[in-house]
Design a protein around this motif. Structure first.
Motif, mmCIF file in Angstrom:
data_model
loop_
_atom_site.group_PDB
_atom_site.id
_atom_site.type_symbol
_atom_site.label_atom_id
_atom_site.label_comp_id
_atom_site.label_asym_id
_atom_site.label_seq_id
_atom_site.Cartn_x
_atom_site.Cartn_y
_atom_site.Cartn_z
ATOM 1 N N UNK B 5 0.839 -1.204 0.000
ATOM 2 C CA UNK B 5 0.000 0.000 0.000
ATOM 3 C C UNK B 5 0.874 1.254 0.000
ATOM 4 N N UNK B 6 1.931 1.194 0.786
ATOM 5 C CA UNK B 6 2.852 2.327 0.844
ATOM 6 C C UNK B 6 3.540 2.493 -0.508
ATOM 7 N N UNK B 7 3.972 1.371 -1.069
ATOM 8 C CA UNK B 7 4.651 1.415 -2.362
ATOM 9 C C UNK B 7 3.739 2.045 -3.419
ATOM 10 N N UNK B 8 2.468 1.622 -3.413
ATOM 11 C CA UNK B 8 1.520 2.178 -4.374
ATOM 12 C C UNK B 8 1.364 3.684 -4.176
ATOM 13 N N UNK B 9 1.185 4.052 -2.923
ATOM 14 C CA UNK B 9 0.968 5.465 -2.619
ATOM 15 C C UNK B 9 2.188 6.302 -3.014
ATOM 16 N N UNK B 10 3.355 5.711 -2.886
ATOM 17 C CA UNK B 10 4.588 6.446 -3.175
ATOM 18 C C UNK B 10 5.024 6.260 -4.629
ATOM 19 N N UNK B 13 8.457 0.664 -5.975
ATOM 20 C CA UNK B 13 8.322 -0.765 -5.714
ATOM 21 C C UNK B 13 8.395 -1.013 -4.214
ATOM 22 N N UNK B 14 7.754 -2.081 -3.784
ATOM 23 C CA UNK B 14 7.746 -2.337 -2.348
ATOM 24 C C UNK B 14 9.149 -2.616 -1.818
ATOM 25 N N UNK B 15 10.004 -3.116 -2.688
ATOM 26 C CA UNK B 15 11.378 -3.358 -2.238
ATOM 27 C C UNK B 15 12.044 -2.037 -1.828
ATOM 28 N N UNK B 16 11.695 -0.991 -2.525
ATOM 29 C CA UNK B 16 12.252 0.315 -2.164
ATOM 30 C C UNK B 16 11.761 0.747 -0.781
ATOM 31 N N UNK B 17 10.486 0.534 -0.557
ATOM 32 C CA UNK B 17 9.943 0.885 0.761
ATOM 33 C C UNK B 17 10.665 0.087 1.837
ATOM 34 N N UNK B 18 10.862 -1.175 1.572
ATOM 35 C CA UNK B 18 11.573 -2.017 2.535
ATOM 36 C C UNK B 18 12.966 -1.460 2.820
ATOM 37 N N UNK B 19 13.622 -1.035 1.767
ATOM 38 C CA UNK B 19 14.961 -0.468 1.958
ATOM 39 C C UNK B 19 14.906 0.802 2.796
ATOM 40 N N UNK B 20 13.890 1.596 2.556
ATOM 41 C CA UNK B 20 13.751 2.816 3.346
ATOM 42 C C UNK B 20 13.600 2.470 4.818
ATOM 43 N N UNK B 35 9.269 8.976 1.424
ATOM 44 C CA UNK B 35 8.534 7.760 1.778
ATOM 45 C C UNK B 35 8.256 7.689 3.276
ATOM 46 N N UNK B 36 9.204 8.140 4.073
ATOM 47 C CA UNK B 36 8.946 8.193 5.522
ATOM 48 C C UNK B 36 7.708 9.048 5.800
#
Lengths: 352, 352
Positions: B5-10, B13-20, B35-36
DNA sequence: TTGTACGCGTTATCAT
DNA sequence: ATGATAACGCGTACAA
């Protein structure tokens, strides 16, 4: 060693193994016992991590404590309470996680994130001293299951001892043993605990046709020092005003009072009766041994655990308030039954 | 509400969110803060269940307790020990799970399955009374990290108080205050705890040029009843043989002894000195207040937690044994410093 | 009754 | 610096 290894060894699909483990009716008893044999043989145990993710439940409940605040009650009975909770949870294969609330300096470690939003626990148990109103509201807003140990205002299920009944039991016992002018040590007017206990105390006096004097309650902390200080003050009152018995909010207050009585040369239980809430391990060993109100903290923990488990089962369970009965343990700091008659007459004649 | 959901909103890719979330250096500070912002805005918290599975760690350590056995020590200091462990773990984002060992009736709920093979916890802490030799062997065979609270035989890291030093401190204190004929209450010869404590006691006597009599140690449980019984027996000895001071294995034994002394009309500390291991909350309030050896159980918990964390970090960490120093709390059950000189001479003159 | 395929939510590897 | 994709290990519809 995963479920796949078992499946390979058994020459079946891993889903079949899963069904065996979860005792699904959709698999033959024959293959069940065969696969169980292999599971045991290969010494396989399913990973709880994977199970939890798949089932979307941590099978874990949290107990919140507050290390900063010295909450004497929890502090003292912690082992028993935890034991009670644990024994209730283990039946349903839940584990118990202890967590300190409050990291004022690092809000990212607040238990709300660490345990609740995280879904690291499925439910919460906490003492009413940590469950502030806003905290309750927040948990309720999240529709997160939790139970309070100790009465609480918010619409939350709780377990507690019947403190009103306790106050009544102690006062009634003193009256029955012939004491007539009762005092109450010690507490603050606004404390819920005090209000309940003193309420029961006053009710017993009223039932005996005695006035429930407002001044009967001496303010102060319920610790040894203030028990001692209040004790000296009380014992130095003129004979006509001096109480002949005291209900103490805690064993510690009673210890202080005992010390004051010894210093003033007042005989316990002859000249002064003492009965106290709680029953600490040393109360049988004071001089004289202390008449106490024993509370079964293990059962309190069991109740809290069971109540939470019920709520987990049925989230729409109506609010429940469970009160446990305390138990009077009569020792030698109150007059014996036989002595009561004679003493009582003499005492009341002298006092009134 | 998942990482997707965060990845979509931002729009990433979700992997990027995970890295963040994991603060990877491979993502620009710009997107990080962007993203934060979204994470905070959408009030997202990663699921610990998924994280644990992916990272293959429960970030959870277990504390084993034995509810069936009344282990007075743990029982009494449980809150502090847990507090100490918790405060050590929270720093490294570990949680603490309490678990009762032994379900004799249902071996499938044995903690070995429930916690260890399961990987529900990454490590274990337990008191030496539950860590039997075979249990240690089993855990070691699994190469599973664990720490003992209390000295233990097996090749396992442990934390404990320096009981030998404690025995020495108490005995040395009594000697310094002029007592000359010391006894030791109470314990069984084969208990490790007794051996250590009595060893320190005997060493102090030896250093003072006094014999460390074998009979100085009176057998029995270290509870109030046997303290009382042993006390009466000792006080009734002929004057020449009667000890003039006692080191007690526990506060409870000291209470019993205090009671015996009161009944025999023996003055404490004048005629009899009493010093005890442990420092329970009521020890300042006995008559007279008890000279005690205080042990910081909170710090004990901290040490256990930290030691386990180190072991988790480096599985090949060499064995560690950490001993904490106890602290002597001098109260009134032993003669005052000034009184020591005079009393000592008189006393020893009379006794020897 | 058994097997297939996908979902649980995240992290890690490897391209791009 | 970012994205696609494959683990992580298990549960569960649904198909066979």
């Amino acid at each position: 060693m995963t479920i796949q290894d078992i499946a390979d060894a058994a020459q079946v699909a891993k889903s079949t193994v899963s069904k065996v483990i979860n005792d699904s009716p959709k698999v033959s008893d024959q293959t069940k016992s065969r696969i169980w044999g292999i599971i045991r043989e290969m010494n396989y145990t399913p990973s709880s991590l994977a199970t939890q993710l798949a089932k979307q439940t941590s099978r874990n409940i949290g107990l919140l404590i507050d290390l900063s605040r010295e909450h004497e009650f929890l502090d003292h009975f912690f082992f028993n309470i935890i034991g009670g909770i644990e024994s209730a949870l283990v039946e349903r294969k839940y584990e118990l996680t202890i967590s300190n609330i409050q990291q004022p300096d690092r809000p990212e470690q607040h238990f709300m994130k660490r345990l609740v939003l995280n879904r690291r626990v499925d439910g919460l148990i906490a003492n009413n001293s940590v469950l502030t109103e806003p905290l309750c509201e927040e948990l309720l807003a999240h529709r997160f299951p939790f139970i309070s140990i100790g009465e609480v205002q918010s619409p939350v299920s709780w377990v507690d001892f019947d403190n009103e009944a306790g106050g009544h039991m102690l006062a009634a016992h003193l009256l029955e043993r012939g004491y007539r002018r009762l005092a109450f040590f010690a507490g603050e007017r606004d404390e819920k605990l005090f209000v309940r206990r003193f309420g029961g105390f006053a009710r017993a006096l009223a039932e005996a046709g005695l006035p429930a004097p407002d001044e009967a309650a001496l303010r102060g902390l319920a610790d040894t020092d203030s028990g001692y200080a209040l004790g000296l003050r009380m014992l130095d009152l003129p004979a006509g005003e001096r109480p002949d018995a005291v209900v103490c909010m805690s064993n510690y207050a009673a210890f202080g009072l005992l010390k004051a009585a010894r210093e003033r040369g007042v005989d316990v239980p002859g000249g002064l009766g003492i009965a106290a809430f709680d029953d600490y391990p040393m109360s049988p060993y004071t001089t004289p041994p202390l008449t106490c109100l024993k509370i079964d903290t293990f059962t309190l923990g069991v109740s809290a655990g069971e109540l939470l488990l019920e709520q987990l089962r049925d989230p729409d369970m109506p609010l429940q308030k469970r009160m446990l009965e305390p138990q009077l343990i009569v020792r030698e700091s109150t007059r014996s039954e036989t002595a009561a008659g004679g003493q009582a007459v003499g005492s009341s004649a002298a006092d009134f």
